[in-house]
Enzyme design. Structure first.
Site, PDB file in Angstrom:
ATOM      1  N   ARG A 198      -5.455   1.102  -6.483  1.00 32.70           N
ATOM      2  CA  ARG A 198      -4.186   1.593  -5.935  1.00 32.70           C
ATOM      3  C   ARG A 198      -3.606   2.735  -6.774  1.00 32.70           C
ATOM      4  O   ARG A 198      -2.867   3.561  -6.282  1.00 32.70           O
ATOM      5  CB  ARG A 198      -3.147   0.465  -5.873  1.00 32.70           C
ATOM      6  CG  ARG A 198      -3.448  -0.620  -4.847  1.00 32.70           C
ATOM      7  CD  ARG A 198      -2.193  -1.428  -4.585  1.00 32.70           C
ATOM      8  NE  ARG A 198      -2.442  -2.731  -3.990  1.00 32.70           N
ATOM      9  CZ  ARG A 198      -2.494  -2.964  -2.683  1.00 32.70           C
ATOM     10  NH1 ARG A 198      -2.363  -1.973  -1.829  1.00 32.70           N
ATOM     11  NH2 ARG A 198      -2.690  -4.183  -2.220  1.00 32.70           N
ATOM     12  N   ASP A 258      -4.742   1.847  11.000  1.00 34.83           N
ATOM     13  CA  ASP A 258      -6.156   1.544  11.176  1.00 34.83           C
ATOM     14  C   ASP A 258      -6.335   0.935  12.572  1.00 34.83           C
ATOM     15  O   ASP A 258      -6.322   1.662  13.566  1.00 34.83           O
ATOM     16  CB  ASP A 258      -6.549   0.594  10.036  1.00 34.83           C
ATOM     17  CG  ASP A 258      -8.039   0.418   9.858  1.00 34.83           C
ATOM     18  OD1 ASP A 258      -8.802   0.866  10.706  1.00 34.83           O
ATOM     19  OD2 ASP A 258      -8.460  -0.193   8.859  1.00 34.83           O
ATOM     20  N   LYS A 285      -6.546   6.574  11.124  1.00 37.50           N
ATOM     21  CA  LYS A 285      -7.983   6.372  11.365  1.00 37.50           C
ATOM     22  C   LYS A 285      -8.174   5.951  12.824  1.00 37.50           C
ATOM     23  O   LYS A 285      -8.346   4.758  13.136  1.00 37.50           O
ATOM     24  CB  LYS A 285      -8.467   5.259  10.415  1.00 37.50           C
ATOM     25  CG  LYS A 285      -9.934   5.318  10.072  1.00 37.50           C
ATOM     26  CD  LYS A 285     -10.375   4.034   9.445  1.00 37.50           C
ATOM     27  CE  LYS A 285     -10.421   4.050   7.952  1.00 37.50           C
ATOM     28  NZ  LYS A 285     -11.027   2.803   7.399  1.00 37.50           N
ATOM     29  N   ASP A 297      -6.003  -0.134  -1.528  1.00 36.92           N
ATOM     30  CA  ASP A 297      -6.810  -0.963  -2.440  1.00 36.92           C
ATOM     31  C   ASP A 297      -8.111  -1.436  -1.818  1.00 36.92           C
ATOM     32  O   ASP A 297      -8.294  -1.421  -0.601  1.00 36.92           O
ATOM     33  CB  ASP A 297      -6.005  -2.207  -2.843  1.00 36.92           C
ATOM     34  CG  ASP A 297      -5.924  -3.230  -1.709  1.00 36.92           C
ATOM     35  OD1 ASP A 297      -5.554  -2.839  -0.580  1.00 36.92           O
ATOM     36  OD2 ASP A 297      -6.266  -4.404  -1.936  1.00 36.92           O
ATOM     37  N   ASP A 301       0.917   3.126   4.690  1.00 27.11           N
ATOM     38  CA  ASP A 301      -0.084   4.015   4.085  1.00 27.11           C
ATOM     39  C   ASP A 301      -1.163   4.423   5.086  1.00 27.11           C
ATOM     40  O   ASP A 301      -1.569   5.570   5.137  1.00 27.11           O
ATOM     41  CB  ASP A 301      -0.699   3.375   2.823  1.00 27.11           C
ATOM     42  CG  ASP A 301      -1.227   1.973   3.067  1.00 27.11           C
ATOM     43  OD1 ASP A 301      -0.969   1.415   4.160  1.00 27.11           O
ATOM     44  OD2 ASP A 301      -1.895   1.423   2.186  1.00 27.11           O
ATOM     45  N   PHE A 305     -14.334   3.634   4.262  1.00 26.68           N
ATOM     46  CA  PHE A 305     -13.509   2.718   3.466  1.00 26.68           C
ATOM     47  C   PHE A 305     -12.830   3.531   2.359  1.00 26.68           C
ATOM     48  O   PHE A 305     -13.468   3.922   1.381  1.00 26.68           O
ATOM     49  CB  PHE A 305     -14.363   1.609   2.862  1.00 26.68           C
ATOM     50  CG  PHE A 305     -13.529   0.434   2.415  1.00 26.68           C
ATOM     51  CD1 PHE A 305     -12.505   0.589   1.497  1.00 26.68           C
ATOM     52  CD2 PHE A 305     -13.758  -0.819   2.938  1.00 26.68           C
ATOM     53  CE1 PHE A 305     -11.718  -0.476   1.094  1.00 26.68           C
ATOM     54  CE2 PHE A 305     -12.991  -1.916   2.547  1.00 26.68           C
ATOM     55  CZ  PHE A 305     -11.957  -1.730   1.625  1.00 26.68           C
ATOM     56  N   VAL A 306     -11.552   3.791   2.552  1.00 26.23           N
ATOM     57  CA  VAL A 306     -10.836   4.637   1.596  1.00 26.23           C
ATOM     58  C   VAL A 306      -9.966   3.809   0.655  1.00 26.23           C
ATOM     59  O   VAL A 306      -9.414   2.780   1.046  1.00 26.23           O
ATOM     60  CB  VAL A 306      -9.981   5.711   2.305  1.00 26.23           C
ATOM     61  CG1 VAL A 306     -10.855   6.806   2.877  1.00 26.23           C
ATOM     62  CG2 VAL A 306      -9.101   5.106   3.381  1.00 26.23           C
ATOM     63  N   GLY A 359       0.779  -1.239   0.000  1.00 28.32           N
ATOM     64  CA  GLY A 359       0.000   0.000   0.000  1.00 28.32           C
ATOM     65  C   GLY A 359       0.808   1.285   0.000  1.00 28.32           C
ATOM     66  O   GLY A 359       0.281   2.349  -0.306  1.00 28.32           O
TER      67      GLY A 359
HETATM   68  C1  PRP Z   1      -3.295  -2.423   5.090  1.00 27.74           C
HETATM   69  C2  PRP Z   1      -2.478  -1.147   5.131  1.00 27.74           C
HETATM   70  C3  PRP Z   1      -1.768  -1.226   6.457  1.00 27.74           C
HETATM   71  C4  PRP Z   1      -2.695  -2.056   7.311  1.00 27.74           C
HETATM   72  C5  PRP Z   1      -3.380  -1.180   8.283  1.00 27.74           C
HETATM   73  O1  PRP Z   1      -2.474  -3.393   4.594  1.00 27.74           O
HETATM   74  O2  PRP Z   1      -1.572  -1.088   4.056  1.00 27.74           O
HETATM   75  O3  PRP Z   1      -0.520  -1.874   6.353  1.00 27.74           O
HETATM   76  O4  PRP Z   1      -3.644  -2.668   6.430  1.00 27.74           O
HETATM   77  O5  PRP Z   1      -4.310  -1.880   9.022  1.00 27.74           O
HETATM   78  P1  PRP Z   1      -4.207  -2.156  10.564  1.00 27.74           P
HETATM   79  O6  PRP Z   1      -3.775  -0.872  11.254  1.00 27.74           O
HETATM   80  O7  PRP Z   1      -5.622  -2.531  10.919  1.00 27.74           O
HETATM   81  O8  PRP Z   1      -3.246  -3.277  10.792  1.00 27.74           O
HETATM   82  P2  PRP Z   1      -2.985  -4.699   3.811  1.00 27.74           P
HETATM   83  O9  PRP Z   1      -2.804  -5.868   4.705  1.00 27.74           O
HETATM   84  O10 PRP Z   1      -4.353  -4.449   3.251  1.00 27.74           O
HETATM   85  O11 PRP Z   1      -1.942  -4.873   2.661  1.00 27.74           O
HETATM   86  P3  PRP Z   1      -1.577  -3.913   1.444  1.00 27.74           P
HETATM   87  O12 PRP Z   1      -0.663  -2.848   1.996  1.00 27.74           O
HETATM   88  O13 PRP Z   1      -0.895  -4.820   0.499  1.00 27.74           O
HETATM   89  O14 PRP Z   1      -2.865  -3.334   0.888  1.00 27.74           O
END
Ligand code: PRP
Length: 194
Positions: A179, A117, A145, A173, A114, A166-167, A59
């Protein structure tokens, strides 16, 4: 007439995406301005340090590229692969898919992601990195967030605090799509509530 939700007052998505996106939450101009501000802050804090930027796949692709181009500092770059979500919004078990290759012992690490959460990803990565005994670890995320936080973890640098929406876009993604959008948009619920 139905009262428009506050979000519909935010910038509209480009025509081709209006069926899928509620709106543009953060425009490309806002992102670029804020990324430059973050870079100035990081430069001040890391000047004279042996900086290793550790970026989390996938991400961070856009944010990282813009951030490090703005950073007027010598640095080395490495990636860690970590994934917590499958297709959908429900957080799953965290899986490391790529290990760090650079030596970070006694180095200053800037960990880039990125979005912060629930905090599960940053917490797990920080714990893993700490075992490698860096001098310090600072964290930098584009989006924060706080409403979804489960773990006690905060970012040292963040671009924008966002509500629980949901962004997608600018690296983020849904089911590996969106992306490449140059802005952060809000996905319509019907897109993921199939
Ligand atoms: C997403 C994002 C963060 C993580 C945040 O990664 O890139 O790394 O989730 O969420 P959290 O604070 O609840 O742990 P994802 O696993 O979707 O992988 P990606 O970066 O490949 O999209």
């Amino acid at each position: 007439m139905k009262k428009p939700s506050p979000l519909s007052l935010v910038r509209r998505a480009p025509p081709r995406l209006r069926k899928e996106l509620e709106c543009v939450l953060i425009s490309r101009t806002q992102i670029h301005r804020r990324v430059r501000e973050l870079a100035r802050q990081i430069e001040r804090d890391f000047r004279g340090r042996d900086l290793v930027v550790v970026s989390l796949l996938n991400g961070t692709v856009m944010f990282l590229a813009d951030l490090i181009r703005s950073l007027n500092l010598p640095l080395r770059l490495d990636f860690m692969g970590v994934s917590s979500y499958g297709i959908g919004t429900v957080s799953r078990e965290l899986v490391f898919t790529k290990e760090l290759r650079l030596e970070v012992r006694d180095r200053d690490v800037l960990l880039v992601d990125d979005i912060l959460d629930t905090g599960k990803t940053l917490k797990a990565v920080i714990t893993k990195l700490q075992q490698l005994q860096p001098r310090q670890i600072r964290t930098c995320v584009l989006l924060n967030k706080p409403a979804r936080r489960v773990e006690r973890v905060e970012a040292d640098y963040f671009g924008f605090v966002i509500p629980d929406l949901f962004v997608v876009g600018y690296g983020l993604d849904y089911a590996e799509r969106y992306r490449n959008l140059p802005f952060v948009g809000v996905l319509k619920p019907e897109m993921y509530q199939a």
